[in-house]
Design an enzyme around this catalytic site. Structure first.
Site, PDB file in Angstrom:
ATOM      1  N   TRP A 283       0.896  -1.171   0.094  1.00  0.00           N
ATOM      2  CA  TRP A 283       0.042  -0.078   0.154  1.00  0.00           C
ATOM      3  C   TRP A 283       0.878   1.342  -0.029  1.00  0.00           C
ATOM      4  O   TRP A 283       0.475   2.300  -0.623  1.00  0.00           O
ATOM      5  CB  TRP A 283      -1.002   0.085   1.232  1.00  0.00           C
ATOM      6  CG  TRP A 283      -1.812   1.208   1.411  1.00  0.00           C
ATOM      7  CD1 TRP A 283      -3.047   1.445   1.039  1.00  0.00           C
ATOM      8  CD2 TRP A 283      -1.430   2.483   1.969  1.00  0.00           C
ATOM      9  NE1 TRP A 283      -3.543   2.752   1.048  1.00  0.00           N
ATOM     10  CE2 TRP A 283      -2.458   3.164   2.035  1.00  0.00           C
ATOM     11  CE3 TRP A 283      -0.439   3.010   2.766  1.00  0.00           C
ATOM     12  CZ2 TRP A 283      -2.470   4.693   2.324  1.00  0.00           C
ATOM     13  CZ3 TRP A 283      -0.430   4.031   3.300  1.00  0.00           C
ATOM     14  CH2 TRP A 283      -1.550   5.084   3.036  1.00  0.00           C
ATOM     15  N   HIS A 284       1.994   0.993   0.598  1.00  0.00           N
ATOM     16  CA  HIS A 284       2.752   2.574   0.645  1.00  0.00           C
ATOM     17  C   HIS A 284       3.597   2.800  -0.250  1.00  0.00           C
ATOM     18  O   HIS A 284       4.104   3.862  -0.638  1.00  0.00           O
ATOM     19  CB  HIS A 284       4.054   2.193   1.846  1.00  0.00           C
ATOM     20  CG  HIS A 284       3.125   2.385   3.173  1.00  0.00           C
ATOM     21  ND1 HIS A 284       2.647   1.347   4.144  1.00  0.00           N
ATOM     22  CD2 HIS A 284       3.229   3.584   3.929  1.00  0.00           C
ATOM     23  CE1 HIS A 284       2.246   2.074   5.199  1.00  0.00           C
ATOM     24  NE2 HIS A 284       2.681   3.259   5.149  1.00  0.00           N
ATOM     25  N   GLY A 285       3.654   1.827  -1.322  1.00  0.00           N
ATOM     26  CA  GLY A 285       4.356   2.159  -2.688  1.00  0.00           C
ATOM     27  C   GLY A 285       4.630   1.016  -3.496  1.00  0.00           C
ATOM     28  O   GLY A 285       4.776  -0.278  -3.078  1.00  0.00           O
TER      29      GLY A 285
END
Length: 465
Positions: free
Chosen positions: A318-320
């Protein structure tokens, strides 16, 4: 446009507050919807279309789930349509090039799309997706006004970087919010505190991280490498928690009460505790919409471990769209599993200072994985932290950094604990000293403004997520 910018502070925000104050009550959600769209489209107007499509699709899904409330099978189809639509939207814009580049590395003749990432898409897709799920679970009322639902989706205080505000948490406030002078004053106080964390602390210590992370190996020392990742840890905390404070403060100014997103995570004595205190809205979202639906801890240890690893793999991703974020998620997933099933009784027997030291070291190592999208660079940095190769223990450059940033580091250590809040609650609030608060708020705003006028360095780390 970001909150820590002069156009927002002295252009957009005063105009919006005036418009919403002067607007009749029945039109405030409509006005909020419009001004939020202007905020979102400030830099990339084309992506307003994507947000509007997402809004209308999930508004429709929510209505259909409510319509077929007694036919659970049919209602569930619209829940799944929402999930598939939102994940497809997020996947296309955020992860398409990641998969293309990896397939390209395997020899397939593909070219990256090079699409710019719509700001805040990771946040608002999660928010809109949770709405029909909560309506289906009978945990949230259906919203029959598309304008009010649009105001929720586009709500500018939390639009581009959270906290992830679920519809069920503000459904009542959306249509019947109360705006008082005391609430507005508390909102201003919270906003300026967050602005100071972002501008005065995060930006200042971020310059140290940028300097150290760019040093060639021959100029690095073990102490400098640790100092650098400590600087990054403070930067990302004060950057993101400062932005969350500003969002919560803006919400109060508009009559909304958002849930807290941070609770002094660096005082944690385990990684489990850390993730109860860091980015709380994301952790609880994955718990409620992924971990529990997968079965949580209800079907034996093996499936619980599987469920935890799925959640943390997704949390990292989700973060990258990069392998380092996936490794970062796996890293914390493994530690959390070990703490749950192996380390907990051992940690509980240790002195508190050792528990705290254990947690901080693992958190800092995790931030190395997070900070370097180039895995080779991240591995090299880890080696320097542990003195591999010809890296010295400490050198004159490191002492120079400590001298220049020592006072700031002490301030940040204190500011990352609840000491200041406890002091305010026990010694200032409700007493004659509280009259000084407006002056401190004004001074903080003036100081931040002076910094922004002169500074060219004003990054926002979570803006890209």
């Amino acid at each position: 446009m970001v909150f820590s910018s002069l156009p927002f502070l002295f252009g957009y925000l005063p105009v919006v507050l005036a418009v919403l104050k002067l607007a009749p009550l029945h039109a405030r959600n409509f006005c909020l919807f419009l001004v939020s769209l202007i905020f979102y489209g400030w830099s990339e107007p084309v992506y307003i279309v994507i947000m509007l499509i997402s809004t209308f699709v999930d508004y429709y899904n929510g209505r259909m789930v409510d319509k077929y409330r007694d036919d659970r099978k049919k209602a569930k189809r619209f829940v799944w349509f929402s999930v598939i639509f939102n994940l497809s939207l997020l996947g296309f814009f955020k992860y398409a090039d990641f998969f293309i580049l990896n397939l390209q590395a395997l020899g397939l003749p593909l070219s990256p799309l090079n699409l710019s990432l719509p700001v805040g898409i990771s946040f608002y897709t999660f928010q809109t997706m949770s709405y029909p799920i909560d309506v289906y679970r009978k945990q949230a009322p259906v919203q029959k006004s598309v304008v009010s639902f649009g105001a929720y989706v586009t709500l500018f205080p939390q639009l581009i970087a959270g906290p992830i505000v679920r519809y069920k948490d503000i459904a009542e406030q959306l249509d019947h919010r109360q705006e008082t002078a005391d609430q507005f004053a508390l909102g201003v106080q919270r906003f300026v505190a967050g602005l100071a964390k972002k501008v005065l602390l995060a930006n200042s210590i971020g310059a140290l991280w940028d300097t150290i992370s760019a040093l060639p190996v021959r100029e690095m020392s073990v102490a400098a490498a640790w100092l650098g990742i400590i600087a990054f840890a403070f930067q990302i905390y004060f950057d993101f928690s400062g932005y969350s404070d500003m969002a919560i403060g803006l919400g109060k100014m508009l009559g909304f009460e958002f849930l807290e997103n941070f609770n002094y995570p660096y005082i944690s004595r385990s990684i489990t505790e850390f993730w109860r205190r860091w980015h709380i809205s994301l952790s609880t979202w994955f718990r409620d919409y992924v971990y529990i639906p997968l079965g949580g801890s209800r079907h034996g240890r093996g499936k619980q471990i599987r469920n935890l690893m799925i959640v943390w793999l997704l949390t990292g991703f989700w973060h990258g769209a990069s392998w380092n974020f996936m490794l970062w998620g796996i890293y914390f997933g493994v530690i959390l599993i070990l703490e749950k099933f192996v380390l907990k009784p051992i940690l509980e027997r240790l002195p508190k200072v050792l528990q705290h030291g254990y947690a901080l070291v693992l958190i800092l190592l995790g931030w190395v994985l997070f900070a370097f999208t180039d895995l080779d660079a991240g591995v090299t940095y880890l080696k320097m932290m542990f003195g591999w190769g010809s890296v010295s223990l400490i050198n004159a450059r490191t002492l120079f950094y400590l001298r220049d940033y020592g006072l700031l580091l002490i301030i940040m250590i204190l500011a990352s604990t609840p000491l200041g809040h406890q002091l305010y609650e026990t010694k200032i609030r409700g007493r004659r000293w509280e009259g000084v608060m407006p002056l401190l708020i004004a001074a903080g705003l003036i100081l931040c403004t002076a910094y922004l006028v002169d500074a060219s360095y004003n990054p926002f780390l979570y803006f890209r997520f």
